[in-house]
Design a protein around this motif. Structure first.
Motif, mmCIF file in Angstrom:
data_model
loop_
_atom_site.group_PDB
_atom_site.id
_atom_site.type_symbol
_atom_site.label_atom_id
_atom_site.label_comp_id
_atom_site.label_asym_id
_atom_site.label_seq_id
_atom_site.Cartn_x
_atom_site.Cartn_y
_atom_site.Cartn_z
ATOM 1 N N ARG A 1 93.087 -21.898 12.720
ATOM 2 C CA ARG A 1 91.760 -21.854 13.326
ATOM 3 C C ARG A 1 90.723 -22.486 12.407
ATOM 4 N N ALA A 2 90.787 -22.180 11.131
ATOM 5 C CA ALA A 2 89.846 -22.757 10.162
ATOM 6 C C ALA A 2 90.028 -24.267 10.063
ATOM 7 N N PHE A 3 91.281 -24.712 10.076
ATOM 8 C CA PHE A 3 91.558 -26.149 10.020
ATOM 9 C C PHE A 3 91.020 -26.849 11.265
ATOM 10 N N ASN B 1 88.515 -25.849 13.208
ATOM 11 C CA ASN B 1 87.051 -25.877 13.139
ATOM 12 C C ASN B 1 86.568 -26.957 12.179
ATOM 13 N N THR B 2 87.264 -27.135 11.080
ATOM 14 C CA THR B 2 86.899 -28.168 10.115
ATOM 15 C C THR B 2 87.038 -29.547 10.733
ATOM 16 N N LEU B 3 88.128 -29.784 11.447
ATOM 17 C CA LEU B 3 88.311 -31.078 12.105
ATOM 18 C C LEU B 3 87.250 -31.319 13.168
ATOM 19 N N LYS B 4 86.885 -30.270 13.919
ATOM 20 C CA LYS B 4 85.870 -30.411 14.962
ATOM 21 C C LYS B 4 84.518 -30.777 14.352
ATOM 22 N N GLU B 5 84.157 -30.112 13.252
ATOM 23 C CA GLU B 5 82.896 -30.418 12.583
ATOM 24 C C GLU B 5 82.900 -31.828 12.000
ATOM 25 N N PHE B 6 84.025 -32.239 11.428
ATOM 26 C CA PHE B 6 84.131 -33.586 10.869
ATOM 27 C C PHE B 6 83.989 -34.635 11.969
ATOM 28 N N LYS B 7 84.637 -34.400 13.100
ATOM 29 C CA LYS B 7 84.554 -35.346 14.215
ATOM 30 C C LYS B 7 83.124 -35.438 14.745
#
Length: 60
Positions: A31-33, A35-41
């Protein structure tokens, strides 16, 4: 830099992660990974759109 890991490599990585973190922590890590990818995108999309708008403004 694309890596050619393949299915056997992904299975091996998943087994190692399961051994290190245990089955209870893997959903939290995933889940944390995600969310990190979503924020980066989102940040990348904002950066590209602002760059495109600056380029259009300079042409006018």
């Amino acid at each position: 830099m694309p890596f050619n890991i393949g299915v056997p490599g992904l299975i091996l990585i998943l087994i190692i992660a399961l051994i290190i973190f245990g089955p209870s922590k893997l959903p939290e890590i995933g889940r944390a990974f995600g969310n990190t990818l979503k924020e980066f995108k989102s940040a990348t999309k904002d950066l590209v759109s602002s760059d495109d708008s600056e380029t259009k403004d300079k042409k006018e």
